[in-house]
Design a protein around this motif. Structure first.
Motif, PDB file in Angstrom:
ATOM      1  N   PHE A   1      60.509  31.177 -71.166  1.00  0.00           N
ATOM      2  CA  PHE A   1      60.066  32.212 -70.215  1.00  0.00           C
ATOM      3  C   PHE A   1      59.676  33.470 -70.995  1.00  0.00           C
ATOM      4  O   PHE A   1      60.495  34.012 -71.747  1.00  0.00           O
ATOM      5  CB  PHE A   1      61.216  32.477 -69.223  1.00  0.00           C
ATOM      6  N   ASP A   2      58.435  33.928 -70.808  1.00  0.00           N
ATOM      7  CA  ASP A   2      57.973  35.178 -71.424  1.00  0.00           C
ATOM      8  C   ASP A   2      58.295  36.327 -70.487  1.00  0.00           C
ATOM      9  O   ASP A   2      57.824  36.354 -69.333  1.00  0.00           O
ATOM     10  CB  ASP A   2      56.451  35.137 -71.669  1.00  0.00           C
ATOM     11  N   ILE A   3      59.080  37.289 -70.981  1.00  0.00           N
ATOM     12  CA  ILE A   3      59.530  38.358 -70.083  1.00  0.00           C
ATOM     13  C   ILE A   3      58.794  39.667 -70.371  1.00  0.00           C
ATOM     14  O   ILE A   3      58.700  40.106 -71.512  1.00  0.00           O
ATOM     15  CB  ILE A   3      61.063  38.535 -70.129  1.00  0.00           C
TER      16      ILE A   3
ATOM     17  N   PRO B   1      56.223  29.969 -68.407  1.00  0.00           N
ATOM     18  CA  PRO B   1      55.575  30.963 -67.549  1.00  0.00           C
ATOM     19  C   PRO B   1      55.765  32.357 -68.139  1.00  0.00           C
ATOM     20  O   PRO B   1      56.742  32.603 -68.847  1.00  0.00           O
ATOM     21  CB  PRO B   1      56.326  30.854 -66.217  1.00  0.00           C
ATOM     22  N   GLU B   2      54.805  33.228 -67.876  1.00  0.00           N
ATOM     23  CA  GLU B   2      54.999  34.641 -68.225  1.00  0.00           C
ATOM     24  C   GLU B   2      55.053  35.418 -66.922  1.00  0.00           C
ATOM     25  O   GLU B   2      54.190  35.242 -66.051  1.00  0.00           O
ATOM     26  CB  GLU B   2      53.855  35.147 -69.113  1.00  0.00           C
ATOM     27  N   TYR B   3      56.049  36.267 -66.802  1.00  0.00           N
ATOM     28  CA  TYR B   3      56.239  37.036 -65.554  1.00  0.00           C
ATOM     29  C   TYR B   3      54.931  37.698 -65.100  1.00  0.00           C
ATOM     30  O   TYR B   3      54.477  37.508 -63.981  1.00  0.00           O
ATOM     31  CB  TYR B   3      57.335  38.095 -65.773  1.00  0.00           C
ATOM     32  N   LEU B   4      54.300  38.461 -66.004  1.00  0.00           N
ATOM     33  CA  LEU B   4      53.113  39.208 -65.588  1.00  0.00           C
ATOM     34  C   LEU B   4      51.935  38.298 -65.260  1.00  0.00           C
ATOM     35  O   LEU B   4      51.144  38.593 -64.363  1.00  0.00           O
ATOM     36  CB  LEU B   4      52.717  40.224 -66.669  1.00  0.00           C
ATOM     37  N   HIS B   5      51.820  37.185 -65.976  1.00  0.00           N
ATOM     38  CA  HIS B   5      50.676  36.292 -65.727  1.00  0.00           C
ATOM     39  C   HIS B   5      50.705  35.738 -64.305  1.00  0.00           C
ATOM     40  O   HIS B   5      49.661  35.446 -63.734  1.00  0.00           O
ATOM     41  CB  HIS B   5      50.645  35.161 -66.747  1.00  0.00           C
ATOM     42  N   GLU B   6      51.882  35.596 -63.732  1.00  0.00           N
ATOM     43  CA  GLU B   6      51.946  35.142 -62.337  1.00  0.00           C
ATOM     44  C   GLU B   6      51.571  36.290 -61.397  1.00  0.00           C
ATOM     45  O   GLU B   6      50.826  36.097 -60.446  1.00  0.00           O
ATOM     46  CB  GLU B   6      53.337  34.595 -62.009  1.00  0.00           C
TER      47      GLU B   6
ATOM     48  N   LEU C   1      53.581  24.906 -71.931  1.00  0.00           N
ATOM     49  CA  LEU C   1      52.254  25.438 -71.594  1.00  0.00           C
ATOM     50  C   LEU C   1      52.401  26.796 -70.913  1.00  0.00           C
ATOM     51  O   LEU C   1      53.223  26.948 -70.009  1.00  0.00           O
ATOM     52  CB  LEU C   1      51.534  24.475 -70.650  1.00  0.00           C
ATOM     53  N   GLU C   2      51.577  27.738 -71.342  1.00  0.00           N
ATOM     54  CA  GLU C   2      51.617  29.085 -70.752  1.00  0.00           C
ATOM     55  C   GLU C   2      50.283  29.404 -70.099  1.00  0.00           C
ATOM     56  O   GLU C   2      49.233  29.382 -70.745  1.00  0.00           O
ATOM     57  CB  GLU C   2      51.914  30.130 -71.836  1.00  0.00           C
ATOM     58  N   ALA C   3      50.326  29.729 -68.816  1.00  0.00           N
ATOM     59  CA  ALA C   3      49.096  30.027 -68.081  1.00  0.00           C
ATOM     60  C   ALA C   3      48.848  31.526 -67.996  1.00  0.00           C
ATOM     61  O   ALA C   3      49.782  32.319 -67.988  1.00  0.00           O
ATOM     62  CB  ALA C   3      49.196  29.461 -66.669  1.00  0.00           C
TER      63      ALA C   3
ATOM     64  N   LEU D   1      60.521  38.152 -75.514  1.00  0.00           N
ATOM     65  CA  LEU D   1      60.058  39.530 -75.240  1.00  0.00           C
ATOM     66  C   LEU D   1      58.555  39.657 -75.514  1.00  0.00           C
ATOM     67  O   LEU D   1      58.137  40.374 -76.426  1.00  0.00           O
ATOM     68  CB  LEU D   1      60.834  40.502 -76.129  1.00  0.00           C
ATOM     69  N   ASP D   2      57.751  38.983 -74.714  1.00  0.00           N
ATOM     70  CA  ASP D   2      56.304  39.012 -74.932  1.00  0.00           C
ATOM     71  C   ASP D   2      55.681  40.205 -74.215  1.00  0.00           C
ATOM     72  O   ASP D   2      55.091  40.076 -73.154  1.00  0.00           O
ATOM     73  CB  ASP D   2      55.666  37.702 -74.450  1.00  0.00           C
ATOM     74  N   TYR D   3      55.875  41.378 -74.802  1.00  0.00           N
ATOM     75  CA  TYR D   3      55.283  42.577 -74.217  1.00  0.00           C
ATOM     76  C   TYR D   3      54.645  43.373 -75.343  1.00  0.00           C
ATOM     77  O   TYR D   3      54.751  43.000 -76.524  1.00  0.00           O
ATOM     78  CB  TYR D   3      56.352  43.399 -73.485  1.00  0.00           C
TER      79      TYR D   3
HETATM   80 MN    MN Z   1      52.980  35.351 -73.037  1.00  0.00          MN
END
Ligand code: MN
Ligand code: GLT
Ligand code: MN
Length: 411
Positions: free
Chosen positions: A274-276, A246-251, A208-210, A316-318
Motif C-alpha cells: 500500500f502506497d500511503i 494501491p496508492e491512496y491518492l491514485h484512487e 500492480l499499481e494503478a 511512504l510514496d509522497y
Molecule cells: Mn505510488
C-alpha cells in the motif's frame, strides 16, 4: 517580527517542531512496517512547471537518515541508484553490492524493488510497445529487477504501468497491448520462480499499481479494479503471485472512495502492498504526505485495514513539498509523516475498541425486528435505529479531535 536570519532558521523549525510534541522514538517507529522510497527522499522538487528546489541526495544519505528516524525499510526503482546504461553490467553488481553493504551498516532492510518503465526514452510507446525489441528489453529489465530484489532480500516487486496507454486515440490496439503487458508480467514471475529456486528463497509478491491519468492521456489499466480484472483475466500464468499496490491518492484521483477500493482488493485477497500519501479528489498526482488533507478518511482507511488484519508494507510514496529544504526533508517531512501515520493507526485501534461505536454497530446488525414479508414494517422497525449511522460519524470525528478523551472547548 524581525526577519529571521538564515543561520537561525533551522533552530526555529526545530524548536517549533519540538513544541508540537507527540513525536515517537525511532524504536517505536520501527515497530510498524513503514517503508521509505529512495525516490521520495531524493525528490528535488521538480515537475513540468517547476525547477528543482533541492540538491541531489545519495542513497547513503537517505539510508542513514531513514535509520536515524526509525524507518526500517528502504524501497527503490532499479534506476534510482543504478544508471540505465549500467543495468545488467558488472557496474550493476558493484552498485548492488554497495547498496547491500549500506543497508547492513544502517540496520535497514530492502523490502521492495520496482522497475522504471516510464521515464527513459525507450518507454516512449510503453513497455508493451509494438516493437518486439522494446518488449524483449522490458522483459529483461523486469527479470533483472526481480534478481536485484532477491539479492537485496526484498519480498515485494511493484509495477506502475503509467506509460501503458496513449496520447493519441486509435493508434494503439488495446487488447493486443494488454496481452503484451501480460507477457511481461509472465516473464517477471518466471524469472522470480527460477531465481527463488536457485537461491532457496520464497518467490516475491508482484504488485500492480494503478494511476488513472498521467503520464499518458489514457491509461489501459487506470484503476485498482481494472487491475483486478487483469489479474483474473486468464492471461497471467501465475495469477496467485500477482496482487495490488494501491496508492491512496491514485484512487482519489479518479473520484473513488479509497476505503471502498481497498475493500475490493481485500475481498479478492489481493491487497499486497500500500502506497500511503494524501491529496485532492479529481486532481493530479500531488503526492502530499499522509494525513495532511484527509485525516478522517485516513482514520477510516486504517480501521478497515486493521480490522481485516492487513500486515503488508505502508510505503511512504509522497513528495516532500518544494517549500521544504534538503535538511527539512528528514528533519520535518519524513518524521512528521511517520508520526501522523502511527497516530492514525493507533487511533484506528481506539475506534475498533470504542464502546459507543461497537454498541451502535451491533445494534445496526441486530436490526429493528420488522417482518421480512412486510416492507412497511421493515421501514418502521428500523427508522430510529438508522440514526446511528450519523452518530457513528460524529463519534469518529470526536475520536479524531480527541473529544472522546475529554478535550473540550469552552464557549
Ligand atoms: Mn505510488
Ligand atoms: C512514480 C509513481 C508512483 C509509483 C512509483 C513506483 S513511480 O513515482 O508516481 O506512484 O509508486 O514505480
Ligand atoms: Mn502518486
Amino acid at each position: 517580527m524581525a526577519p529571521i536570519p538564515v543561520n537561525q532558521q533551522q533552530s526555529l523549525v526545530e524548536r517549533l517542531l519540538a513544541a508540537c510534541g507527540g513525536a515517537y522514538t525511532p524504536e517505536q517507529r520501527r515497530k510498524y512496517f513503514i517503508t521509505g522510497p529512495q525516490w521520495a527522499a531524493a525528490y528535488e522538487g521538480h515537475a513540468v512547471f517547476h525547477a528543482p528546489t533541492r540538491k541531489p541526495v545519495s542513497f547513503e544519505t537517505v539510508m542513514e537518515h531513514y535509520a536515524e528516524i526509525g524507518i526500517g525499510h528502504w524501497t527503490t526503482h532499479d534506476t534510482d541508484v543504478i544508471p540505465t546504461d549500467a543495468i545488467g553490467t558488472a557496474k550493476q553488481d558493484e552498485i548492488v553490492g554497495a547498496i547491500g553493504a549500506c543497508l547492513k551498516k544502517n540496520g535497514l532492510q530492502c523490502s521492495m524493488v520496482t522497475t522504471e518503465t516510464f521515464h527513459h526514452p525507450v518507454w516512449a510507446a510503453s513497455a508493451a510497445a509494438e516493437a518486439p525489441e522494446v518488449r524483449a528489453y522490458a522483459a529483461s529489465r523486469l527479470a533483472n529487477t526481480v534478481n536485484i530484489g532477491h539479492e537485496l532480500g526484498a519480498s515485494y516487486v511493484v509495477y506502475w504501468p503509467g506509460s501503458l496507454g496513449y496520447q493519441i486515440q486509435g493508434a494503439v490496439e488495446e487488447v493486443q497491448t494488454l496481452g503484451w503487458f501480460a507477457d511481461g508480467m509472465n516473464a517477471a514471475c518466471e524469472a522470480d520462480i527460477a531465481t527463488a529456486k536457485k537461491m532457496g528463497r520464497p518467490t516475491m509478491k508482484h504488485c500492480l499499481e494503478a494511476k488513472p491519468f498521467e503520464p499518458q492521456a489514457e491509461i489501459l489499466l487506470p484503476t485498482s479494479d481494472a487491475m483486478l480484472a487483469f489479474i483474473f483475466s486468464g492471461l497471467l500464468k501465475h495469477p496467485d503471485m500477482v496482487g495490488l499496490n494501491p496508492e491512496y491518492l491514485h484512487e482519489l484521483m479518479w473520484g473513488a472512495a479509497p476505503r471502498a477500493a481497498l475493500a475490493r482488493a481485500l475481498m479478492c485477497k489481493k491487497l499486497f502492498h500500500f502506497d500511503i500519501n494524501d491529496g485532492y479528489r479529481l486532481k493530479h498526482d500531488v503526492d502530499i504526505a499522509v494525513g495532511l488533507i484527509n485525516p478522517l478518511d485516513w482514520l477510516n482507511v486504517l480501521v478497515l485495514l486493521r480490522s481485516h488484519g492487513y500486515n503488508g508494507p505502508f510505503n511512504l510514496d509522497y513528495k516532500p513539498p518544494r517549500t521544504t529544504s534538503n535538511w527539512g526533508v528528514f528533519a520535518v517531512s519524513f518524521t512528521t509523516a511517520v508520526d501522523r501515520f502511527i497516530t492514525l493507526w493507533e487511533m484506528a485501534g481506539e475506534v475498533m475498541e470504542d464502546t459507543i461505536i461497537r454498541e451502535a454497530s451491533d445494534a445496526l446488525r441486530a436490526g429493528g425486528g420488522g417482518d421480512p414479508k412486510d416492507v412497511k414494517s421493515i421501514v418502521e422497525a428500523n427508522k430510529e435505529l438508522l440514526n446511528l449511522h450519523e452518530l457513528i460519524g460524529h463519534r469518529l470525528f470526536q475520536i479524531l479531535v480527541g473529544a472522546h478523551k475529554g478535550r473540550v472547548y469552552s464557549v
